[in-house]
Scaffold this motif. Sequence first.
Motif, PDB file in Angstrom:
ATOM      1  N   TYR A 204       0.908  -1.062   0.084  1.00 27.08           N
ATOM      2  CA  TYR A 204      -0.032  -0.129  -0.015  1.00 27.08           C
ATOM      3  C   TYR A 204       0.812   1.093   0.000  1.00 27.08           C
ATOM      4  O   TYR A 204       0.547   2.303  -0.653  1.00 27.08           O
ATOM      5  N   TYR A 205       1.900   1.273   1.094  1.00 23.74           N
ATOM      6  CA  TYR A 205       2.996   2.238   0.669  1.00 23.74           C
ATOM      7  C   TYR A 205       4.108   1.749  -0.049  1.00 23.74           C
ATOM      8  O   TYR A 205       4.376   0.470   0.119  1.00 23.74           O
ATOM      9  N   ASP A 206       4.989   2.542  -0.550  1.00 26.56           N
ATOM     10  CA  ASP A 206       6.238   2.023  -1.122  1.00 26.56           C
ATOM     11  C   ASP A 206       7.479   2.103  -0.131  1.00 26.56           C
ATOM     12  O   ASP A 206       8.462   1.684   0.003  1.00 26.56           O
ATOM     13  N   ALA A 207       7.155   3.167   1.013  1.00 26.52           N
ATOM     14  CA  ALA A 207       8.163   3.074   2.040  1.00 26.52           C
ATOM     15  C   ALA A 207       7.442   3.850   3.412  1.00 26.52           C
ATOM     16  O   ALA A 207       6.404   4.408   3.242  1.00 26.52           O
ATOM     17  N   THR A 236      20.711   5.598   8.268  1.00 29.71           N
ATOM     18  CA  THR A 236      21.819   5.516   7.765  1.00 29.71           C
ATOM     19  C   THR A 236      21.879   4.100   7.033  1.00 29.71           C
ATOM     20  O   THR A 236      22.917   3.800   6.285  1.00 29.71           O
ATOM     21  N   GLY A 237      20.581   3.507   6.944  1.00 35.18           N
ATOM     22  CA  GLY A 237      20.620   2.182   6.244  1.00 35.18           C
ATOM     23  C   GLY A 237      21.265   1.013   6.820  1.00 35.18           C
ATOM     24  O   GLY A 237      21.303  -0.069   6.285  1.00 35.18           O
ATOM     25  N   ILE A 254      13.005   2.063  -3.333  1.00 31.98           N
ATOM     26  CA  ILE A 254      12.565   3.048  -2.624  1.00 31.98           C
ATOM     27  C   ILE A 254      13.330   3.313  -1.298  1.00 31.98           C
ATOM     28  O   ILE A 254      13.551   4.188  -0.952  1.00 31.98           O
ATOM     29  N   TYR A 255      13.412   2.140  -0.669  1.00 36.57           N
ATOM     30  CA  TYR A 255      14.168   2.305   0.742  1.00 36.57           C
ATOM     31  C   TYR A 255      15.676   3.027   0.289  1.00 36.57           C
ATOM     32  O   TYR A 255      16.103   3.688   0.858  1.00 36.57           O
ATOM     33  N   ALA A 256      16.386   2.364  -0.661  1.00 37.74           N
ATOM     34  CA  ALA A 256      17.798   2.778  -0.874  1.00 37.74           C
ATOM     35  C   ALA A 256      17.736   4.381  -1.188  1.00 37.74           C
ATOM     36  O   ALA A 256      18.565   5.494  -0.700  1.00 37.74           O
ATOM     37  N   GLN A 257      16.906   4.795  -1.827  1.00 34.65           N
ATOM     38  CA  GLN A 257      16.541   6.226  -2.211  1.00 34.65           C
ATOM     39  C   GLN A 257      16.170   7.070  -1.142  1.00 34.65           C
ATOM     40  O   GLN A 257      16.721   8.159  -0.783  1.00 34.65           O
ATOM     41  N   ALA A 291      22.397   0.712   1.619  1.00 35.77           N
ATOM     42  CA  ALA A 291      20.995   0.337   2.080  1.00 35.77           C
ATOM     43  C   ALA A 291      20.642  -1.136   1.788  1.00 35.77           C
ATOM     44  O   ALA A 291      19.987  -1.808   2.748  1.00 35.77           O
ATOM     45  N   ALA A 292      21.088  -1.670   0.793  1.00 31.22           N
ATOM     46  CA  ALA A 292      20.436  -2.890   0.453  1.00 31.22           C
ATOM     47  C   ALA A 292      21.255  -4.211   1.192  1.00 31.22           C
ATOM     48  O   ALA A 292      20.500  -4.713   1.760  1.00 31.22           O
ATOM     49  N   PRO A 293      22.379  -4.118   1.263  1.00 29.02           N
ATOM     50  CA  PRO A 293      23.157  -5.281   1.883  1.00 29.02           C
ATOM     51  C   PRO A 293      22.985  -5.292   3.411  1.00 29.02           C
ATOM     52  O   PRO A 293      22.551  -6.061   3.809  1.00 29.02           O
TER      53      PRO A 293
END
Length: 313
Positions: A204-207, A236-237, A254-257, A291-293
């Motif tokens: 529903y949300y992207d982030a 800071t991820g 979207i999380y990373a951005q 962010a991702a790893p």
Amino acid sequence: MQTSHHPMLNVAIKAARAAGALINRASLDLEALRINTKSPNDFVTEVDHAAEGVIIETLLGAYPDHGILAEESGRTHGAKHSEYVWIIDPLDGTTNFIHGLPMYCVSIALTHRGVVQQAVVYDPTRNDLFYASKGRGAFLNDRRLRVSKRTRMSDALIGTGFPFRRGDNFKRYVKMFEEVMQHCAGLRRPGAAALDLCYVAAGYYDAFFETGLQPWDVAAGSLIITEAGGLIGNFTGEADYLHQREVVAGNPKIYAQLVTILSPYTRVIKDEEPAAAAAPMAATEAATEAAAPVAKKRAPVRIKRDEGGDAPL
């Protein structure tokens, strides 16, 4: 559809539904509700306490050797040194509840050695049951959940929570809000962080992002998000968000951005510094890469108070 639940998840679902039934009954006569103020804008009702009581009774009835961390009673119940600890928010969204706004929930998570293993978030107004067991996926009722597939921040719908306690850094939040608002398709603030996290898991949300949250706001939602393919971390991820009082969650892109935008506002940076201005490019890129790893562990979010109590929403 998940055919069989983990026994501990079944007990958590039973506890959440019992608390939800109690909350629904109380919602029929809000005029009779006794409301106390824990701090300015931070409310607790007899329903919070009663719901917490029935949850703890159900959990300890099945697992008397487990520990309890609950919003209203802290660590006063359960075993003090168990490797298993239930993290409970009996009514997330108390301010909504006392106004009759039907956006609130029950949140229950089980941690083993600090890692969330089971999670339930129950919305009694819609009879929506969000749940997850580590490694077995996330579900809403009988439907498997996956985070959204949007990749552009300009298309993203993002949830948040406003600061509301005296002493919160409102100016910093307004700067964050302004910056995120200019990059996304829309911002929403329903007022129950645990539900907000589930809405990320459901797509529903992207982030979602918020500051000032407590472990009971975030614990259950964090596992539901990661089991739905999302990421959760601090600004800071990094995966250390449960006790950081700041959280970001979203689908991986979207999380990373969002981490790139929010990293200058992390608590690591002193409030007096106009960090909002412009984060050094290096820090921004580092946050994006990290962010991702790094944050691929568990996640969550809502609005709560600074001293370690519950927050309305």
